[in-house]
Design a protein around this motif. Structure first.
Motif, PDB file in Angstrom:
ATOM      1  N   UNK A 149     -14.471 -16.099  -4.022  1.00 18.86           N
ATOM      2  CA  UNK A 149     -15.445 -16.163  -5.117  1.00 18.86           C
ATOM      3  C   UNK A 149     -16.870 -16.042  -4.547  1.00 18.86           C
ATOM      4  N   UNK A 150     -17.645 -15.185  -5.161  1.00 22.35           N
ATOM      5  CA  UNK A 150     -19.030 -14.992  -4.734  1.00 22.35           C
ATOM      6  C   UNK A 150     -19.191 -14.023  -3.572  1.00 22.35           C
ATOM      7  N   UNK A 151     -18.092 -13.534  -3.025  1.00 17.16           N
ATOM      8  CA  UNK A 151     -18.156 -12.605  -1.887  1.00 17.16           C
ATOM      9  C   UNK A 151     -18.270 -11.164  -2.384  1.00 17.16           C
ATOM     10  N   UNK A 152     -18.631 -10.270  -1.478  1.00 15.24           N
ATOM     11  CA  UNK A 152     -18.854  -8.862  -1.818  1.00 15.24           C
ATOM     12  C   UNK A 152     -17.884  -7.958  -1.056  1.00 15.24           C
ATOM     13  N   UNK A 153     -17.846  -6.688  -1.462  1.00 18.71           N
ATOM     14  CA  UNK A 153     -17.014  -5.701  -0.777  1.00 18.71           C
ATOM     15  C   UNK A 153     -17.416  -5.653   0.702  1.00 18.71           C
TER      16      UNK A 153
END
Length: 164
Positions: free
Chosen positions: A138-142
């Motif tokens: 959660x809250x992380x990016x590619x």
């Protein structure tokens, strides 16, 4: 001001599919579930003395569980706010996003939709935001790599895609 915050804290974010599933369950429990329990109670009463009637006590216990589930569903649905797909930001993993992950140890890809705990359905690739994997991503990016402490051990995951 604090009243608004309290109301906001009571909101339960839900996907449209999750809301519809809970609503369908509630409708079924209110009609079929209550009808079935009523029949069981009626049949158990016909056996005579209620104080020593195991069937009656089992039916009353089933009735209590059914009513508790109905109350829970009513509460969840009354607090539900359906996530609008147009409002979802796919630059990071959030509730309602579809995330493709690569397990770096197994060299396998998995795709999950991130949902609230009531909508969880691992067989249909819907995992809870509260699950170990959900919490890790959660809250992380590619491109981000995370470590999730799952029931089957530690998993090293890389986020490949975030979609709606």
């Amino acid at each position: 001001m604090s009243m608004q915050r309290t109301q906001h804290d009571d909101v339960i974010l839900m996907t449209k599919e999750g809301y519809q599933k809970l609503r369908a369950e509630l409708i079924k429990l209110r009609s079929d579930g209550r009808s079935e329990i009523s029949k069981q109670l009626e049949e158990a009463r016909s056996f005579g003395d209620l104080s020593e009637n195991a069937e009656y006590h089992a039916a009353k216990e089933a009735q209590a569980k059914l009513e508790a589930r109905i109350q829970f569903l009513e509460s969840q649905l009354s607090k539900a706010k359906i996530i609008d797909n147009d409002q979802i930001d796919t630059s990071q993993v959030t509730l309602g996003t579809k995330v493709t992950l690569k397990d770096l140890d197994l060299n396998k890809e998995f795709t999950y939709v991130i949902v609230n705990s009531e909508e969880t359905d691992p067989n249909n690739h819907r995992i809870s935001v509260s699950s170990p994997v959900g919490q890790a991503i959660i809250g992380k990016a590619v491109g981000d790599e995370v470590i999730a402490r799952a029931p089957r051990g530690i998993r090293r995951l890389k986020i490949l895609r975030i979609e709606i």
